[in-house]
Every structure is written in C-alpha cells, then in structure tokens.
Motif scaffolding. Structure first.
Motif, mmCIF file in Angstrom:
data_model
loop_
_atom_site.group_PDB
_atom_site.id
_atom_site.type_symbol
_atom_site.label_atom_id
_atom_site.label_comp_id
_atom_site.label_asym_id
_atom_site.label_seq_id
_atom_site.Cartn_x
_atom_site.Cartn_y
_atom_site.Cartn_z
ATOM 1 N N HIS A 91 52.268 42.740 41.222
ATOM 2 C CA HIS A 91 51.440 42.792 40.011
ATOM 3 C C HIS A 91 51.147 41.383 39.499
ATOM 4 O O HIS A 91 50.018 41.081 39.079
ATOM 5 N N LEU A 92 52.157 40.504 39.530
ATOM 6 C CA LEU A 92 51.960 39.119 39.098
ATOM 7 C C LEU A 92 50.873 38.439 39.917
ATOM 8 O O LEU A 92 49.942 37.839 39.362
ATOM 9 N N LEU A 93 50.964 38.532 41.244
ATOM 10 C CA LEU A 93 50.000 37.861 42.110
ATOM 11 C C LEU A 93 48.597 38.429 41.927
ATOM 12 O O LEU A 93 47.617 37.687 41.870
ATOM 13 N N GLU A 94 48.503 39.745 41.830
ATOM 14 C CA GLU A 94 47.188 40.362 41.648
ATOM 15 C C GLU A 94 46.572 39.967 40.310
ATOM 16 O O GLU A 94 45.363 39.722 40.222
ATOM 17 N N THR A 95 47.403 39.868 39.283
ATOM 18 C CA THR A 95 46.907 39.481 37.962
ATOM 19 C C THR A 95 46.492 38.012 37.937
ATOM 20 O O THR A 95 45.425 37.665 37.419
ATOM 21 N N LEU A 96 47.328 37.148 38.512
ATOM 22 C CA LEU A 96 47.021 35.719 38.521
ATOM 23 C C LEU A 96 45.733 35.431 39.276
ATOM 24 O O LEU A 96 44.965 34.540 38.907
ATOM 25 N N ARG A 97 45.485 36.211 40.329
ATOM 26 C CA ARG A 97 44.304 35.942 41.151
ATOM 27 C C ARG A 97 43.003 36.216 40.421
ATOM 28 O O ARG A 97 41.939 35.777 40.854
ATOM 29 N N GLU A 98 43.095 36.900 39.301
ATOM 30 C CA GLU A 98 41.895 37.130 38.499
ATOM 31 C C GLU A 98 41.432 35.842 37.814
ATOM 32 O O GLU A 98 40.253 35.689 37.491
ATOM 33 N N ASP A 99 42.360 34.905 37.601
ATOM 34 C CA ASP A 99 42.038 33.676 36.863
ATOM 35 C C ASP A 99 42.300 32.389 37.625
ATOM 36 O O ASP A 99 41.833 31.328 37.205
ATOM 37 N N TYR A 100 43.074 32.469 38.707
ATOM 38 C CA TYR A 100 43.477 31.253 39.419
ATOM 39 C C TYR A 100 43.267 31.407 40.920
ATOM 40 O O TYR A 100 43.331 32.510 41.465
ATOM 41 N N LEU A 101 43.081 30.273 41.601
ATOM 42 C CA LEU A 101 43.224 30.225 43.043
ATOM 43 C C LEU A 101 44.714 30.149 43.354
ATOM 44 O O LEU A 101 45.454 29.452 42.646
ATOM 45 N N LEU A 102 45.148 30.838 44.395
ATOM 46 C CA LEU A 102 46.567 30.846 44.738
ATOM 47 C C LEU A 102 46.785 30.286 46.138
ATOM 48 O O LEU A 102 46.067 30.648 47.077
ATOM 49 N N GLY A 103 47.778 29.403 46.248
ATOM 50 C CA GLY A 103 48.141 28.839 47.540
ATOM 51 C C GLY A 103 49.607 29.061 47.823
ATOM 52 O O GLY A 103 50.424 29.186 46.904
#
Length: 251
Positions: free
Chosen positions: A116-128
C-alpha cells in the motif's frame, strides 16, 4: 558537509534499499531456517541438535555467500545444504533446498502495508530501488517477489562498477529517473552504505531504518524511523519535515 535540503526544492523521487528495508531479509531467512529445523526433525528424523546445527551452519554460509556463479542459481543453496547436513543425511540436500527456497520467499514477501505504501507513493513520486549484492541472487528476489511493477528504476550493484556507498550508484539512479540528486531522498537500513552514500551524493535527504531498535543513534541521517511504513511522516509535504528542513538549512 553542508546541509543540502532545500524546502523550496520539491522532492520528486524516493530511492529505496531492498534488504531489511522493504523486505525483512534477516528475519525472513531466520524464520525459514527455524521452520526447516522442524521439517528436518519431523519428516527426516534428524535429532534436534543436528537439525539446529545444520540449519544454523547453512544460514551462516548462505549469508556469507548468497550466490556462486560456478553453480546454477538454485543449485548453490543445495550445495550449501549438502555441506551442512550430517553425513547420513546429505542425500536429502536437494529436497531441503527446495523447501528453503519456497519458505524463504514466502517469508520475504512484501506485506500488505508495504504494498500500500509503494502504490500510494507512486501517485506522487518516482520510485527507485538500489540494492547491493550478487546480480543473480538479487534479481531472483526482485522477480520472485514481483517487485518490478513498483519501481521506475532498479539497480543491482552486481551489474555495475559501483556499489553503495559509492555516490555514483545514487547518481546513476537519478540519471535514470531524470531527476536532480537534490530532488531525491534515500531510505535504507545501513548507515555505512545507504545513508553515507546518500549524503555523499548530496541527495535532498536520508531516512534511516535501524535494523535493531537498540542500534546506536547517529547524526548522519536526516531522519530515523522505526519501519518503512512510517516514511510518509517525514516526506516533504509533512509539517514535521518542513520544520526540520528549516532547522537544517541554518547549518
């Protein structure tokens, strides 16, 4: 080193470590071996002391060397089990290794709250994702755990000329994400690799997740949290991080 966080410079990307940050590798591997002690006793008839000794020796050897290119990827743990089992039980090494792999990835799977954290963060940030380790072993984890879909770039040190804390691996992630280092935050469990490297690459900030709660605190990370799911509390949009940024910009 001068503080680099600028509250007016939007953070657009978050870089994560893998082991013991997003997945509980040490705990998961220990749980898998504890379960194998039961299996060795109940299904194969090993005395408790020999089952415990075999599993402990295997885990120690596997942590010291999680892969060897001279073996097929799944054959390497079988080889280690063969070395660690008592003489009269070496013939079960392949079966125990298969159980190990199944249990390991069962215990390493992302928890629902991390997903849930990763899916939520991906709405606002690029993730590496930036992980140190042998290429085959780390990509096996990434693929078996279905991690690719959560990240915009994934870097394994075994594929590259550098590993954390070399600032070049952090800068390579920024390049692949097409963002400036001062727009990135690094999140990881190791001061000497994740945090030190993030600071030397002059990222916007670093977030430390100590592997053990009694680990000595340090002034090196910008923030310390108990678990990765608390990350939103220290992201730039939160009042807490903005207050801290105002303080650090004074240094």
């Amino acid at each position: 080193m001068a503080c680099v966080y600028d509250e007016n410079n939007d953070v657009s990307a978050i870089l994560f470590d893998l082991d013991n940050t997003l997945i509980q590798t040490r705990k998961g591997d220990s749980k898998a071996c504890n379960k194998l002690v039961e299996i060795l006793q109940q299904e194969y008839g090993l005395p408790q002391n020999l089952a415990v000794e075999s599993a402990s020796n295997f885990l120690r050897a596997f942590r010291a060397r999680p892969d060897d290119d001279s073996y097929a990827l799944d054959e390497w743990p079988a080889h280690l089990w063969r070395n660690c089992l008592p003489k009269n039980y070496k013939h079960i090494a392949k079966n125990i290794s298969a159980e190990w792999l199944k249990l390991r990835f069962q215990y390493l799977a992302l928890t629902n709250d991390v997903i849930h954290l990763l899916e939520t963060l991906r709405e606002d940030y690029l993730l590496g994702l930036i992980t140190n380790g042998p290429s085959r072993a780390q990509w096996q984890k990434i693929d078996r755990l279905g991690l690719r879909k959560y990240f915009d770039c994934l870097l394994v040190s075994g594929d590259l000329p550098w590993e954390k804390p070399d600032q070049e691996i952090f800068l390579e992630a920024c390049k692949l994400l097409n963002v400036e280092p001062r727009s990135c935050i690094m999140v990881g469990d190791k001061l000497e690799t994740d945090i030190k490297g993030g600071k030397e690459a002059e990222l916007a900030g670093t977030v430390w997740i100590p592997l053990q709660k009694d680990e000595e605190s340090s002034d090196l990370p910008d923030f310390t949290i108990d678990k990765v799911t608390l990350l939103p509390e220290v992201l730039p949009h939160s009042p807490r991080l903005k207050r801290a940024a105002n303080r650090t910009n004074e240094c």
